[in-house]
Design an enzyme around this catalytic site. Structure first.
Site, PDB file in Angstrom:
ATOM      1  N   ALA A  94      -3.533  -7.896  17.397  1.00 51.19           N
ATOM      2  CA  ALA A  94      -3.589  -9.160  16.664  1.00 51.19           C
ATOM      3  C   ALA A  94      -3.345  -8.988  15.178  1.00 51.19           C
ATOM      4  O   ALA A  94      -3.495  -9.932  14.407  1.00 51.19           O
ATOM      5  CB  ALA A  94      -4.953  -9.825  16.881  1.00 51.19           C
ATOM      6  N   ASP A 124      -5.403  -0.259   5.741  1.00 46.79           N
ATOM      7  CA  ASP A 124      -6.315  -0.571   6.830  1.00 46.79           C
ATOM      8  C   ASP A 124      -7.497   0.393   6.906  1.00 46.79           C
ATOM      9  O   ASP A 124      -8.646  -0.014   7.112  1.00 46.79           O
ATOM     10  CB  ASP A 124      -5.560  -0.574   8.156  1.00 46.79           C
ATOM     11  CG  ASP A 124      -4.491  -1.656   8.204  1.00 46.79           C
ATOM     12  OD1 ASP A 124      -4.605  -2.628   7.434  1.00 46.79           O
ATOM     13  OD2 ASP A 124      -3.548  -1.530   8.997  1.00 46.79           O
ATOM     14  N   ASP A 146       0.820  -1.216   0.000  1.00 47.49           N
ATOM     15  CA  ASP A 146       0.000   0.000   0.000  1.00 47.49           C
ATOM     16  C   ASP A 146       0.849   1.259   0.000  1.00 47.49           C
ATOM     17  O   ASP A 146       0.556   2.215  -0.725  1.00 47.49           O
ATOM     18  CB  ASP A 146      -1.000   0.009   1.160  1.00 47.49           C
ATOM     19  CG  ASP A 146      -0.373  -0.166   2.534  1.00 47.49           C
ATOM     20  OD1 ASP A 146       0.779  -0.645   2.612  1.00 47.49           O
ATOM     21  OD2 ASP A 146      -1.042   0.157   3.525  1.00 47.49           O
TER      22      ASP A 146
END
Length: 395
Positions: A126, A183, A37
């Site tokens: 996570a 994200d 990205d």
């Protein structure tokens, strides 16, 4: 209780009244396209059903208050944050994430104060983008309190991609984590039952149908419970390395190096930049190849590409860790069609593409392997592509 309902209930307990509204945003899984990205490349994420919700009400001043309900049931509160005084470096810890969003929106003309209460179920640390889910939920809440709902037709309504870039700025410039645009875009723009094929350079996106269950398959997320942090230097070193490689090759970004021209490009680079460049160029091609297979309804055939992605992240980009490698190896040996680490690396989660009949066996194999290695017991769940960020309407 849903994250939205939990946030609203916690708001009432903190402030003694109901919030004006609740907005939530999901965590994400990236099927393939890691560390591409910030190189103007291609990504292929989908949103998780796990969400972080922001219950919010307007204030008559320019003060932001934030409380968050932890997984232990305890409420943490920041001190009042004066929005006009917000600057990078003057807010730390978890409060920097909502403060950074308020700082960016202030510069975009949205500077009214608000009371926020955050709750949700995206696992922290996570590699499932809990921080970006938080930032996106806060952005939508602060915009919503100003009468701006994404996808509305009011003049001046920002697009989801525009808000994603605002959130990226808050992460990069206020929090100090040099993340790319994957994200935020995933959390804001993904839709149910699809993966998002996104071209970071052009901003063009395609919702590609993704129904693993109809093919008798599942995407199993394996949370190694190994914490990672993207502002500790190693992530930034990789990013700077790819930027330096682009400069030395005379291109805007490594996106401009094709697979056919890869070897010629590598021959021009110093040894330390060769593996970083090789990963980015081959990973971009893997995204394109996976998309072609999904368009042809050949989901079961993407496994080798997922495997190759992990091998590249482990050997060339060097962002894996022993726990991630063990999860991937155990899943493959137990029958996974493909497995790889996801996220920034250095911990977090892996995914495995498995037959539905093999889900329990693959999970058990990972648990057994971690136990034998003396690691904490991993957590696993089947990930289903879900809706992106938006306002929640409680009954």
């Amino acid at each position: 209780m849903s994250p939205a309902a939990e946030a609203a209930a916690t708001f009432r307990s903190v402030h003694g009244r109901a919030p004006e509204g609740v907005w939530s945003a999901p965590g994400r899984v990236n099927l393939i396209g890691e560390h591409t990205d910030y190189n103007d490349g291609f990504v292929l994420p989908f949103a998780l059903p796990h969400r972080l919700a922001a219950a919010a009400s307007r204030r008559d001043d320019q003060v932001l208050t934030v409380a968050t309900l932890g997984s232990d049931g305890k409420i943490q509160e920041t001190g009042p944050l004066e929005i006009p005084a917000l600057e990078p470096g003057n807010t730390d810890g978890w409060a920097a994430y909502p403060a950074g969003v308020a700082w960016v929106l202030r510069d975009e003309g949205f500077d009214r104060g608000a009371d926020l209460v955050i709750a949700g179920d995206v696992p922290s640390g996570a590699g499932l983008s809990s921080s970006h889910a938080l930032e996106c939920a806060v952005a939508l809440a602060l915009l919503g309190l100003s009468g701006i709902e994404l996808d509305g037709d009011a003049p001046g309504t920002p697009t989801r991609h525009q808000v994603a870039r605002w959130v990226q700025r808050s992460e990069n410039d206020f929090v100090g984590a040099p993340t790319g645009l994957l994200d935020q875009t995933a959390s804001l723009c993904c839709t149910e039952a699809h993966v998002l094929f996104h071209d970071v350079r052009t901003g063009e996106s395609e919702q590609v149908p993704f129904d693993a269950a109809s093919a008798g398959l599942a995407v199993l997320v394996i949370d190694t419970r190994t914490k990672h942090a993207l502002n500790d230097g190693a992530y930034g070193e990789r990013r700077r390395g790819t930027e330096l490689a682009s400069e030395q090759l005379g291109v805007k970004a490594l996106r401009d190096i094709t697979l056919d021209g890869l070897q010629s490009a590598l021959d021009k680079l110093p040894a330390d930049l060769v593996p970083l460049t090789r990963h980015v160029v081959t990973e971009n091609q893997r995204v394109l190849d996976v998309v072609d297979l999904l368009r042809a309804d050949r989901l079961a055939d993407v496994g080798p590409l997922i495997d190759a992605s992990h091998n590249s992240l482990r050997d060339d980009y060097r962002v894996s860790c022993p726990e991630l490698d063990l999860a991937v190896d155990a899943a493959r040996k137990a029958g996974a069609l493909g497995a790889r680490m996801i996220g920034g690396g250095f911990g977090g989660s892996a995914i495995a593409l498995v037959r539905e009949s093999d889900v329990d066996g693959v999970e058990a194999a990972c648990v057994s392997a971690f136990d034998a290695a003396g690691y904490r017991k991993p957590r696993a769940f089947v990930a289903v592509p879900s809706r992106g960020a938006g306002r929640d309407h409680l009954s």
